[in-house]
Design a protein around this motif. Structure first.
Motif, PDB file in Angstrom:
ATOM      1  N   LEU A   1       0.728  -1.201   0.006  1.00 53.57           N
ATOM      2  CA  LEU A   1      -0.096  -0.042  -0.025  1.00 53.57           C
ATOM      3  C   LEU A   1       0.903   1.324  -0.050  1.00 53.57           C
ATOM      4  CD1 LEU A   1      -2.773   1.528   0.412  1.00 53.57           C
ATOM      5  CD2 LEU A   1      -2.437   1.002   2.751  1.00 53.57           C
ATOM      6  N   VAL A   2       0.790   2.119  -1.283  1.00 51.21           N
ATOM      7  CA  VAL A   2       1.739   3.146  -1.074  1.00 51.21           C
ATOM      8  C   VAL A   2       0.962   4.631  -1.391  1.00 51.21           C
ATOM      9  CG1 VAL A   2       3.431   1.834  -2.276  1.00 51.21           C
ATOM     10  CG2 VAL A   2       1.872   2.984  -3.575  1.00 51.21           C
ATOM     11  N   ALA A   3      -0.130   4.412  -1.625  1.00 55.41           N
ATOM     12  CA  ALA A   3      -1.244   5.623  -1.863  1.00 55.41           C
ATOM     13  C   ALA A   3      -2.492   5.563  -1.628  1.00 55.41           C
ATOM     14  CB  ALA A   3      -0.663   6.396  -3.268  1.00 55.41           C
ATOM     15  N   LEU A   4      -3.268   6.760  -1.556  1.00 53.53           N
ATOM     16  CA  LEU A   4      -4.644   6.690  -1.591  1.00 53.53           C
ATOM     17  C   LEU A   4      -4.801   7.611  -2.683  1.00 53.53           C
ATOM     18  CD1 LEU A   4      -5.339   7.078   2.140  1.00 53.53           C
ATOM     19  CD2 LEU A   4      -5.407   4.999   1.002  1.00 53.53           C
ATOM     20  N   GLN A   5      -6.181   7.276  -3.415  1.00 52.85           N
ATOM     21  CA  GLN A   5      -6.401   7.996  -4.906  1.00 52.85           C
ATOM     22  C   GLN A   5      -7.864   8.291  -4.613  1.00 52.85           C
ATOM     23  OE1 GLN A   5      -3.873   4.919  -7.482  1.00 52.85           O
ATOM     24  NE2 GLN A   5      -4.984   6.598  -8.523  1.00 52.85           N
ATOM     25  N   GLY A   6      -8.408   9.535  -5.126  1.00 54.45           N
ATOM     26  CA  GLY A   6      -9.645   9.881  -5.196  1.00 54.45           C
ATOM     27  C   GLY A   6      -9.682  11.143  -6.094  1.00 54.45           C
ATOM     28  N   HIS A   7     -10.977  11.916  -5.870  1.00 49.45           N
ATOM     29  CA  HIS A   7     -11.021  13.163  -6.573  1.00 49.45           C
ATOM     30  C   HIS A   7     -11.750  14.210  -5.643  1.00 49.45           C
ATOM     31  CE1 HIS A   7     -14.716  11.228  -7.373  1.00 49.45           C
ATOM     32  NE2 HIS A   7     -15.617  12.373  -7.443  1.00 49.45           N
TER      33      HIS A   7
ATOM     34  N   ALA B   1      -8.125  15.368  -9.954  1.00 47.07           N
ATOM     35  CA  ALA B   1      -7.747  13.957  -9.695  1.00 47.07           C
ATOM     36  C   ALA B   1      -6.898  14.035  -8.596  1.00 47.07           C
ATOM     37  CB  ALA B   1      -7.337  13.025 -10.649  1.00 47.07           C
ATOM     38  N   LEU B   2      -6.983  13.102  -7.539  1.00 46.61           N
ATOM     39  CA  LEU B   2      -5.922  13.200  -6.374  1.00 46.61           C
ATOM     40  C   LEU B   2      -5.148  11.911  -6.046  1.00 46.61           C
ATOM     41  CD1 LEU B   2      -7.127  14.537  -2.848  1.00 46.61           C
ATOM     42  CD2 LEU B   2      -6.242  12.301  -3.124  1.00 46.61           C
ATOM     43  N   ARG B   3      -3.899  12.059  -5.605  1.00 49.05           N
ATOM     44  CA  ARG B   3      -3.386  11.046  -5.346  1.00 49.05           C
ATOM     45  C   ARG B   3      -2.422  11.139  -4.020  1.00 49.05           C
ATOM     46  NH1 ARG B   3      -0.876   6.099  -7.340  1.00 49.05           N
ATOM     47  NH2 ARG B   3       1.160   5.580  -6.352  1.00 49.05           N
ATOM     48  N   GLY B   4      -2.585  10.603  -3.192  1.00 49.23           N
ATOM     49  CA  GLY B   4      -1.832  10.952  -1.870  1.00 49.23           C
ATOM     50  C   GLY B   4      -0.970  10.039  -1.589  1.00 49.23           C
ATOM     51  N   ALA B   5       0.430  10.120  -1.648  1.00 52.20           N
ATOM     52  CA  ALA B   5       1.439   9.225  -1.312  1.00 52.20           C
ATOM     53  C   ALA B   5       1.628   9.115   0.161  1.00 52.20           C
ATOM     54  CB  ALA B   5       2.733   9.593  -1.736  1.00 52.20           C
ATOM     55  N   ILE B   6       1.525   7.712   0.748  1.00 52.12           N
ATOM     56  CA  ILE B   6       1.349   7.589   2.123  1.00 52.12           C
ATOM     57  C   ILE B   6       2.735   7.481   2.732  1.00 52.12           C
ATOM     58  CG2 ILE B   6       0.890   5.898   3.972  1.00 52.12           C
ATOM     59  CD1 ILE B   6      -1.135   4.852   1.801  1.00 52.12           C
TER      60      ILE B   6
ATOM     61  N   ILE C   1       0.717  18.507   2.213  1.00 56.46           N
ATOM     62  CA  ILE C   1       0.813  17.626   3.249  1.00 56.46           C
ATOM     63  C   ILE C   1      -0.682  17.676   3.898  1.00 56.46           C
ATOM     64  CG2 ILE C   1       1.870  17.021   5.543  1.00 56.46           C
ATOM     65  CD1 ILE C   1       3.588  16.945   3.060  1.00 56.46           C
ATOM     66  N   ALA C   2      -1.221  16.349   4.117  1.00 52.49           N
ATOM     67  CA  ALA C   2      -2.614  16.369   4.468  1.00 52.49           C
ATOM     68  C   ALA C   2      -2.748  15.028   5.265  1.00 52.49           C
ATOM     69  CB  ALA C   2      -3.579  16.165   3.235  1.00 52.49           C
ATOM     70  N   GLN C   3      -3.694  14.819   5.744  1.00 51.65           N
ATOM     71  CA  GLN C   3      -3.979  13.489   6.366  1.00 51.65           C
ATOM     72  C   GLN C   3      -5.400  13.068   6.084  1.00 51.65           C
ATOM     73  OE1 GLN C   3      -3.398  16.288   8.538  1.00 51.65           O
ATOM     74  NE2 GLN C   3      -1.129  15.825   8.297  1.00 51.65           N
ATOM     75  N   ALA C   4      -5.391  11.443   5.937  1.00 53.57           N
ATOM     76  CA  ALA C   4      -6.885  11.048   5.778  1.00 53.57           C
ATOM     77  C   ALA C   4      -7.022  10.309   6.825  1.00 53.57           C
ATOM     78  CB  ALA C   4      -6.677  10.100   4.465  1.00 53.57           C
ATOM     79  N   LEU C   5      -8.399  10.603   7.362  1.00 53.48           N
ATOM     80  CA  LEU C   5      -8.968   9.692   8.570  1.00 53.48           C
ATOM     81  C   LEU C   5     -10.047   8.906   8.252  1.00 53.48           C
ATOM     82  CD1 LEU C   5      -9.351  12.935  10.584  1.00 53.48           C
ATOM     83  CD2 LEU C   5      -7.117  11.676  10.206  1.00 53.48           C
TER      84      LEU C   5
END
Length: 215
Positions: free
Chosen positions: A54-60, A159-164, A76-80
């Motif tokens: 698991l390397v990233a979270l994706q969304g939009h 489109a969004l990609r968040g590298a963890i 820099i952000a956090q996903a809860l």
């Protein structure tokens, strides 16, 4: 997430975190601090590398969402992620000196976010989300059914990609309960309609076959 520091409630492997994301794709994307702090609920998907990590979270996001400008300034952000959870009542126990509690699964992902308004990136993201959510449905819906409306919709999407960069998770699911109490709590939760929490507790149980809470 104080329990995230307690090894008793840790994920047993990456699979537990992936199961949590699959069970609860709706998350809070948080950019805290400053006058333009932003908080957006949105569905996120797990992205794995070639080795299955698991390397990233994706969304939009909607382009008009002020969170987009915040992420462009500070990526820099956090996903809860709040997964299955339920109140645990001492009324279900023979030992009524016990205190109430709450069982739950949750995770925090620290992210470095990149955004794209390239048409192909947007289509890939929307198609992946629709496939994920529609795949098992009878008479499943597809993007193509939107016809010309799709192009207008896509123009309003980023489109969004968040590298963890860090993951913290907690699976507080009765691991510290005595066998007899655990069985009674399972029964009480079942009677209360908390089937999902019961399933997670059983999955994390090391008591016998993990099904009834008895050694």
């Amino acid at each position: 997430m104080g329990h995230a520091r307690d090894a008793l409630y840790a994920a047993r492997s990456q699979d537990d975190v992936l199961k949590l994301l699959d069970a609860q794709p709706m998350a809070w994307l948080v950019s805290a601090g400053g006058e333009d702090a932003a908080f957006t609920p949105l569905p996120l998907r797990a992205a794995l590398d070639a080795q299955g990590r698991l390397v990233a979270l994706q969304g939009h996001l909607a382009r008009r969402n002020p969170h987009v400008a915040r992420l462009r300034r500070d990526p820099i952000a956090q996903a809860l992620v709040m997964g299955p959870h339920a109140y645990v009542s001492p009324s279900w126990l023979d030992d009524r000196t016990q205190a109430p509690s709450w069982n739950y699964a949750a995770a925090v992902f620290e992210l470095e976010v990149s955004l794209s308004e390239e048409p192909q990136d947007i289509e890939d993201e929307l198609r992946a989300l629709v496939t994920r959510m529609e795949g098992a449905r009878p008479n499943a819906w597809t993007l193509e059914e939107m016809g010309e409306r799709y192009a207008r919709l896509a123009q309003g999407v980023t489109a969004l990609r968040g590298a963890i960069t860090r993951t913290r998770s907690t699976f507080k699911l009765g691991q510290d309960e005595r066998d007899h109490d655990f069985a009674q709590l399972l029964a009480g939760l079942s009677r209360s309609g908390e089937a999902q929490v019961v399933q997670w507790m059983q999955a994390f149980s090391t008591r016998g076959d993990g099904q009834d809470g008895r050694a």
